[in-house]
Design a protein around this motif. Sequence first.
Motif, PDB file in Angstrom:
ATOM      1  N   VAL A 110       0.739  -1.203  -0.063  1.00  0.00           N
ATOM      2  CA  VAL A 110       0.037  -0.002  -0.060  1.00  0.00           C
ATOM      3  C   VAL A 110       0.938   1.240   0.063  1.00  0.00           C
ATOM      4  N   GLN A 111       2.141   1.070  -0.159  1.00  0.00           N
ATOM      5  CA  GLN A 111       3.122   2.340  -0.261  1.00  0.00           C
ATOM      6  C   GLN A 111       2.548   3.389  -1.259  1.00  0.00           C
ATOM      7  N   ASP A 112       2.022   2.905  -2.499  1.00  0.00           N
ATOM      8  CA  ASP A 112       1.977   3.913  -3.248  1.00  0.00           C
ATOM      9  C   ASP A 112       0.369   3.960  -3.436  1.00  0.00           C
ATOM     10  N   ALA A 113      -0.400   3.491  -2.515  1.00  0.00           N
ATOM     11  CA  ALA A 113      -1.926   3.562  -2.672  1.00  0.00           C
ATOM     12  C   ALA A 113      -2.539   5.147  -2.567  1.00  0.00           C
ATOM     13  N   PRO A 114      -3.563   5.191  -3.321  1.00  0.00           N
ATOM     14  CA  PRO A 114      -4.184   6.589  -3.464  1.00  0.00           C
ATOM     15  C   PRO A 114      -4.722   7.014  -1.963  1.00  0.00           C
ATOM     16  N   ASN A 151     -14.803   3.808 -13.650  1.00  0.00           N
ATOM     17  CA  ASN A 151     -13.727   2.599 -13.775  1.00  0.00           C
ATOM     18  C   ASN A 151     -12.628   2.742 -13.335  1.00  0.00           C
ATOM     19  N   GLN A 152     -12.125   4.089 -13.324  1.00  0.00           N
ATOM     20  CA  GLN A 152     -10.973   4.731 -12.683  1.00  0.00           C
ATOM     21  C   GLN A 152     -11.100   4.580 -11.212  1.00  0.00           C
ATOM     22  N   ILE A 153     -12.190   5.190 -10.460  1.00  0.00           N
ATOM     23  CA  ILE A 153     -12.553   5.101  -9.164  1.00  0.00           C
ATOM     24  C   ILE A 153     -12.439   3.717  -8.746  1.00  0.00           C
ATOM     25  N   ILE A 154     -12.977   2.609  -9.338  1.00  0.00           N
ATOM     26  CA  ILE A 154     -13.159   1.336  -8.722  1.00  0.00           C
ATOM     27  C   ILE A 154     -11.648   0.923  -8.533  1.00  0.00           C
ATOM     28  N   ASP A 155     -10.730   1.156  -9.517  1.00  0.00           N
ATOM     29  CA  ASP A 155      -9.250   0.693  -9.300  1.00  0.00           C
ATOM     30  C   ASP A 155      -8.659   1.397  -8.310  1.00  0.00           C
ATOM     31  N   LEU A 156      -8.869   2.641  -8.074  1.00  0.00           N
ATOM     32  CA  LEU A 156      -8.456   3.608  -6.883  1.00  0.00           C
ATOM     33  C   LEU A 156      -8.914   2.938  -5.384  1.00  0.00           C
ATOM     34  N   LYS A 157     -10.373   2.777  -5.535  1.00  0.00           N
ATOM     35  CA  LYS A 157     -11.117   2.264  -4.191  1.00  0.00           C
ATOM     36  C   LYS A 157     -10.224   0.896  -3.828  1.00  0.00           C
TER      37      LYS A 157
END
Length: 670
Positions: free
Chosen positions: A202-206, A480-486
């Motif tokens: 999770v180091q680079d997680a949003p 779709n982008q927010i699904i990946d980010l979430k």
Amino acid sequence: MILKKLTIKNLFAYRDQHELDFELGKKQNIILILARNGRGKTSFLRIVRILIHGIRNNKDILEEGLSEREYVVGKSTQWRGIFNADALDKGQNSATVDGVLELEGKELRIHRRFVKDGGGFQEQAIISYDGQERNEDFLENILPKNFAQFFFFDGEKIESLINTKNINVEDSLKTLLNIKAYERLIDGSNIARIKRDFNADVQDAPTAEQIKKIDAEILSIQANLEYLQAEINTLQKQIKQKNNEIERVRDKVFGLKSTDAPNLQVLKKDLERKNKELTQIRKSLNDKVKNNSLFIMMAHDLAKEYLDKLNDDNVNYQLDEQLIRFKKLLNKIKNSIFEEDFDEEGVPPEHRLGFHTQEFYQERIDKVYKKFTKDDKRQMEQQVIYFYEDDKKLLQDIFQQEAFTRKELQTLKTLTKDVEALKDQVETSQGDDDEKQQKLDGFKKELATAEAERSQLEQTIGSTRRQHAEGAKRKTDLENQIIDLKNQFAIAKPVKQALDLTERTIDFFNEFIDELLKSKVNALQKEFSQTLRKLLPDDRIYKVKIDNRFNIKIYNKSNKEQAIGSLSSGQKQIVATSLMQAISKVAKVDAFVCVDTPLARIDKLNRERIIKHYYPQAANQVIILATDSEIAPKSDEYQYLKPHLAKEYTILNSYENRSSYFKEGYVEEK
């Protein structure tokens, strides 16, 4: 749990089949089996353990240094295996043990069969409880394998149990006292590694702010899409109205362009006739509006389903829900008709109802619904038949006239259009040519204006639809982008919270285990000391202390520690027996006890105490395997035991077939 019957075949010292009855008396809980050394007492103890837990995955039963295969088939002259040697010599390569037990008032049956297969073996088990097949886990839950040493034991080796530095004994005691389960539950040896792995993941997680910003943009786009869709709906309605307007003007133009105007008298008669037909159809339809026929036709599918259920006595129980659905749909239709800004093209004006008709309709539905749901209603089947008989007849009549009613609706539309056209023709026929031309020019101008306005509306709706499509695509991309980010965020945030919560939970359970262990140890220590004083009343061995690692220390009446190593073998055996008694009471495990050589190292005085105070209370059933030097039939020990004896057996030896066998009662062997 008590053992009621045992059948042995070709196991250890017992060739062929041997059946033993272990039924107990009302106050007799002890089975005494006497035998000289070497006749098969230890074999019997091993058979009991094999019956309950089998051999596969049962390391506690294995003799020291032997594998499962070696224990079963033997290891040269060091160990002969479990199969009777004489039976093997005669080609009988299988052995069985069957037990009928009682557990909580119900029958438990266990059948185990062992087959020698070359250098290996096969083990089969059939387990049933209360007539239903069970698996090995069922027995493990009743009496775990590592508990067996506290219930099926050799009296000469029992003193090893007080050496609780033995990790197996400590583990067994923790399991027996329900402490091990909590230790396994909170085993956190891998948590640090898991935490490091997750932190790297999770180091680079949003961040939550990034996701929140995109969420806000999606909401903004959604609001704009809803606005654009509303605009499209409005434009579609305006285009529809404009098309209708153009159609009406074209009809007027067509009527004026007729080269030979019909005879005025003929036109008037035709108009009068069609007006009369129109009035009759309107009256018929308005009557159908007032009695709900038209509403029900508009809800055709649901009305048909409702009628089917009214006709089917088997589904009367569904009518309550059916009526609710029917009422909702009829109200929806009614509301669309009574709405002030109703769509004139969708609902003709003559279909509108007066207030009295609306009131009549609403009153009827409410009356029927309240009658159906009133608190003091009868049996459902009777009630439905009683309350809905009128509905059934009404629906049947409506569907019989359905085709005619639909024809009336079609004719109404045609007649309305014809009457309007005839009115225009009559009006036109009454004027001169200049007047007609003037009207024609006005209609053409009106038509051109309407077509231009329609063209502009179509251009506007096209542009609006393109904006809507672009917004919808942008919204889909962002979703779709927010699904990946979430998904990434879902790992980043909750994992750290979960690990923190896990560590706090572990701290809580560690404290809980400490308190539980302290409580169990105190109870065990108290029971151990009381039993020890009863079985071995000696001021030098007065009480016991047990620490949280189950290390045992013995103190005299002056509270001075006594070295366990300084005790005699007999004293150690009594101490161990006291521990067994304490464990049985504190752990509350319902299992019978089987003990081999119980009194060999114990002096006469202490034998009396153990027989009187331990064995009658050790369990609901106690099986004692003893030599006649321990409990001779005419000895004091036998007399102490006799009031508690349910069965007696003697193990004898047949030299002819190298096998031991059982005889009921005491038989003196020559």
